[in-house]
Enzyme design. Structure first.
Site, mmCIF file in Angstrom:
data_model
loop_
_atom_site.group_PDB
_atom_site.id
_atom_site.type_symbol
_atom_site.label_atom_id
_atom_site.label_comp_id
_atom_site.label_asym_id
_atom_site.label_seq_id
_atom_site.Cartn_x
_atom_site.Cartn_y
_atom_site.Cartn_z
ATOM 1 N N ASP A 27 0.864 -1.178 0.000
ATOM 2 C CA ASP A 27 0.000 0.000 0.000
ATOM 3 C C ASP A 27 0.903 1.230 0.000
ATOM 4 O O ASP A 27 1.968 1.237 0.653
ATOM 5 C CB ASP A 27 -0.911 0.018 1.223
ATOM 6 C CG ASP A 27 -1.897 1.190 1.173
ATOM 7 O OD1 ASP A 27 -2.917 1.061 0.467
ATOM 8 O OD2 ASP A 27 -1.611 2.225 1.799
ATOM 9 N N GLU A 29 1.058 5.621 0.280
ATOM 10 C CA GLU A 29 0.449 6.921 0.530
ATOM 11 C C GLU A 29 1.176 7.923 -0.357
ATOM 12 O O GLU A 29 2.397 7.821 -0.559
ATOM 13 C CB GLU A 29 0.563 7.322 2.005
ATOM 14 C CG GLU A 29 -0.102 6.344 2.963
ATOM 15 C CD GLU A 29 -1.578 6.130 2.691
ATOM 16 O OE1 GLU A 29 -2.245 7.056 2.188
ATOM 17 O OE2 GLU A 29 -2.082 5.016 2.981
ATOM 18 N N HIS A 167 -5.443 4.702 6.511
ATOM 19 C CA HIS A 167 -4.736 5.526 5.530
ATOM 20 C C HIS A 167 -3.256 5.691 5.853
ATOM 21 O O HIS A 167 -2.629 6.658 5.414
ATOM 22 C CB HIS A 167 -5.402 6.904 5.370
ATOM 23 C CG HIS A 167 -6.781 6.834 4.790
ATOM 24 N ND1 HIS A 167 -7.034 6.468 3.488
ATOM 25 C CD2 HIS A 167 -7.987 7.065 5.372
ATOM 26 C CE1 HIS A 167 -8.336 6.495 3.273
ATOM 27 N NE2 HIS A 167 -8.952 6.841 4.411
ATOM 28 N N ASP A 172 -2.739 -0.286 6.332
ATOM 29 C CA ASP A 172 -3.620 -0.663 5.214
ATOM 30 C C ASP A 172 -3.150 -1.950 4.550
ATOM 31 O O ASP A 172 -3.973 -2.777 4.118
ATOM 32 C CB ASP A 172 -3.689 0.469 4.192
ATOM 33 C CG ASP A 172 -4.535 1.644 4.691
ATOM 34 O OD1 ASP A 172 -4.939 1.620 5.860
ATOM 35 O OD2 ASP A 172 -4.771 2.578 3.897
#
Length: 591
Positions: A27, A29, A167, A172
């Site tokens: 994942d 960001e 998040h 995540d």
């Protein structure tokens, strides 16, 4: 030959079992979703067979400030990433961590897209990993009445994930691991047990096609022929089995399996698989035997879903008519007077093109009028144009036409150079005048003539041989074939020490083949061409010959000699001009 039952294949049959796959659940960001956005955090969990093998987490210092809204959403601030490693440090470390893994992400196009873009930015090679998108899997197996959407937070709550997505990349990723395992349990109940099965499901392969993949289990891992069938009733309500499609492969199980996967894109084949009620197989000793049996089955059954090789017996020949002043005629059957026939052609248009080449080369008459050798007839415009010797007038044209007939016969029997040279002057003038389209039409006709000459002689040459026994090296041994009058009469495979003994057995058990009249092969021309192509492959050894396997040296010229005969000493310059014309949008084919 037996009908393959619908059965669940073993995991080894159909691919890599999911329990043996190492997944890297990742994942990211970022500073946003635009193409100028940057990665701010990478989190990943490596897992196999339900066991966590390792975790990876790092903040990444972006090249642009993090927007306030993104800071609120992720909790990652500009101060937090101020001392973090840059992408050129973080991404290579993650690439090492995830090397060799199947990548998993929730909404994979977003995360994988950023990773790919990062590799390009740093000039790193993109490993092109296999990717699983948990969103795509969820949409396939989660009913709308069970979950309101396929967001990570919704699925994590529904499956009781041990980590709540917030998040942040690693959290995540951990939540996605739980979602992945829950989804794999769901698809396992649907018969999806391998990575290949999972790919088919996410590629939206229809359930009825997936349900039939068990048919591949009965197929051997060897060369052979396969055919899909439909069992039904005829007009009188009697049982009838229709052959829908025939194919061949060097590895039957793998090839048949592909019909039930996302690899198969042809719409008519999708329809064929839907209609089919089973598939049958015939293992062959060699790849050539599989090719030949495929041709024979297609010719015999004319399956409605096959497109190629369905009209093997529909061929056109050029014939020199038997009359006072012979002319060229396109016919569909060869008589015993085979010396007056040349071909075959796959269409009437191709035959007419070849006839035009010969008529222009030797001024052979083109009219279809029945001429008398004693009474003169009226001439036509072709004589005035210099394109016919006008034997109809019974003057000097009679002898000239006889010479033209001899030249045509020579071009058919032994020497194609006269036809090629006849066009040299015209082609030179066309190129000099920059009439490239006309030059292209002329060279295309000559190329087709030359290709037909090669086909004619290579097939006639093996048809003339009462028997050829040949062997070719393959992995683990030798392919052995017995060929009689162009027809494959026997095929065997032998280990190296047993070649002679196996070849003798093949000869003893080979099918009896009677020589057909007219020097034709004892099979279709397409089969004879496949056999000839195999004989001409590098490494083939002739073990025994009964007959003369040869053809005239000038009947099929190599490319360099072909260009020389057509273009003469000016070949390099003319080819350059032709290429110039092609580069400037002209329709042209360079010999």
């Amino acid at each position: 030959m037996s009908l393959a039952p619908v059965a669940q294949p073993s995991f080894d049959d159909l691919g890599t079992h999911l329990s043996q796959v190492t997944f890297c659940v990742v994942d990211l960001e970022t500073t946003g979703g635009g193409k100028d956005s940057c990665i701010t955090e990478i989190g990943a969990v490596k897992v196999r067979g339900g066991e966590i093998l390792g975790e990876f987490q790092t903040l990444v210092r972006p090249e642009v400030p993090i927007p306030p809204m993104i800071q609120v959403l992720t909790g990652i601030t500009n101060q937090m990433v101020a001392s973090a490693p840059r992408l050129d440090d973080a991404l290579p470390r993650f690439a090492t961590f995830s090397a060799g893994c199947v990548m998993v992400a929730h909404n994979a196009p977003f995360d994988i897209g950023f990773l790919r873009r990062g590799h390009e930015l740093l000039s790193l090679p993109w490993p092109r990993p296999h990717v699983v998108d948990t969103v795509a899997v969820a949409r396939q197996v989660m009913p709308a009445e069970e979950v309101r959407n396929c967001k990570l937070s919704t699925l994590a709550a529904h499956f009781g994930a041990t980590t709540i997505p917030n998040h942040r990349a690693l959290s995540d990723a951990r939540a996605t691991v739980d979602v992945l395992h829950a989804l794999l349990e769901r698809v396992g109940n649907l018969g999806v047990h391998t990575l290949e099965d999972l790919s088919e499901m996410t590629a939206r392969v229809s359930p009825d096609r997936r349900a039939k993949r068990g048919w591949a289990k009965a197929a051997p891992e060897a060369p052979g022929v396969y055919w899909f069938v439909h069992d039904g009733l005829d007009a009188d309500q009697r049982p009838r089995t229709e052959v829908l499609y025939v194919g061949k492969s060097t590895h039957l199980r793998r090839r048949v399996r592909s019909y039930f996967s996302a690899a198969e894109k042809r719409s008519r084949i999708h329809e064929m698989v839907r209609v089919a009620t089973g598939v049958q197989f015939l293992e062959c000793a060699t790849s050539l035997e599989a090719e030949v049996r495929e041709l024979r089955m297609i010719a015999s059954h004319s399956p409605r879903y096959n497109r190629r090789s369905k009209n093997q017996h529909r061929q056109i020949w050029l014939k020199l008519t038997r009359e006072a002043f012979p002319r060229l005629s396109a016919v569909r059957r060869v008589t015993d007077e085979s010396a007056t026939h040349w071909g075959p052609f796959t269409s009437m248009d191709a035959a007419q093109e070849a006839a035009m080449v010969l008529q222009e080369a030797f001024r052979l008459r083109q009219c279809t009028t029945r001429l008398s050798a004693r009474t003169p007839s009226a001439d036509c415009a072709l004589r005035e144009m210099g394109r016919c010797s006008a034997p109809c007038l019974l003057g000097d044209g009679v002898a000239a036409h006889a010479v033209a007939v001899e030249e045509v016969q020579r071009a058919w029997d032994s020497d194609a150079r006269g036809v090629l040279r006849s066009a040299r002057e015209r082609l030179t003038k066309l190129v000099a005048a920059e009439r490239y389209e006309e030059a292209g039409v002329l060279t295309s006709r000559l190329q087709h003539f030359h290709a037909t000459s090669v086909r004619h002689h290579r097939v006639r040459s093996i048809a003339a041989c009462r028997q050829l026994v040949a062997a070719a090296p393959v992995a683990g041994g030798w392919d052995i074939h017995v060929i009689r009058h162009g027809r494959l009469a026997a095929a065997s495979f032998a280990r190296t020490p047993m070649v002679q003994a196996v070849a003798a057995e093949a000869v003893a058990s080979a099918a009896t083949v009677v020589a057909p009249p007219g020097g034709m092969p004892a099979c279709t021309h397409e089969e004879a061409e496949r056999v000839a192509a195999w004989l001409e492959t590098p490494g083939v050894r002739l073990l025994d010959t009964d007959g003369e396997w040869s053809w005239p040296v000038n009947a099929g010229l190599p490319a360099d000699r072909l260009a020389g005969e057509l273009l003469g000493d000016a070949a390099p310059a003319l080819v350059s001009d032709l290429e110039f014309g092609a580069a400037h949008g002209q329709s042209v084919h360079v010999v």
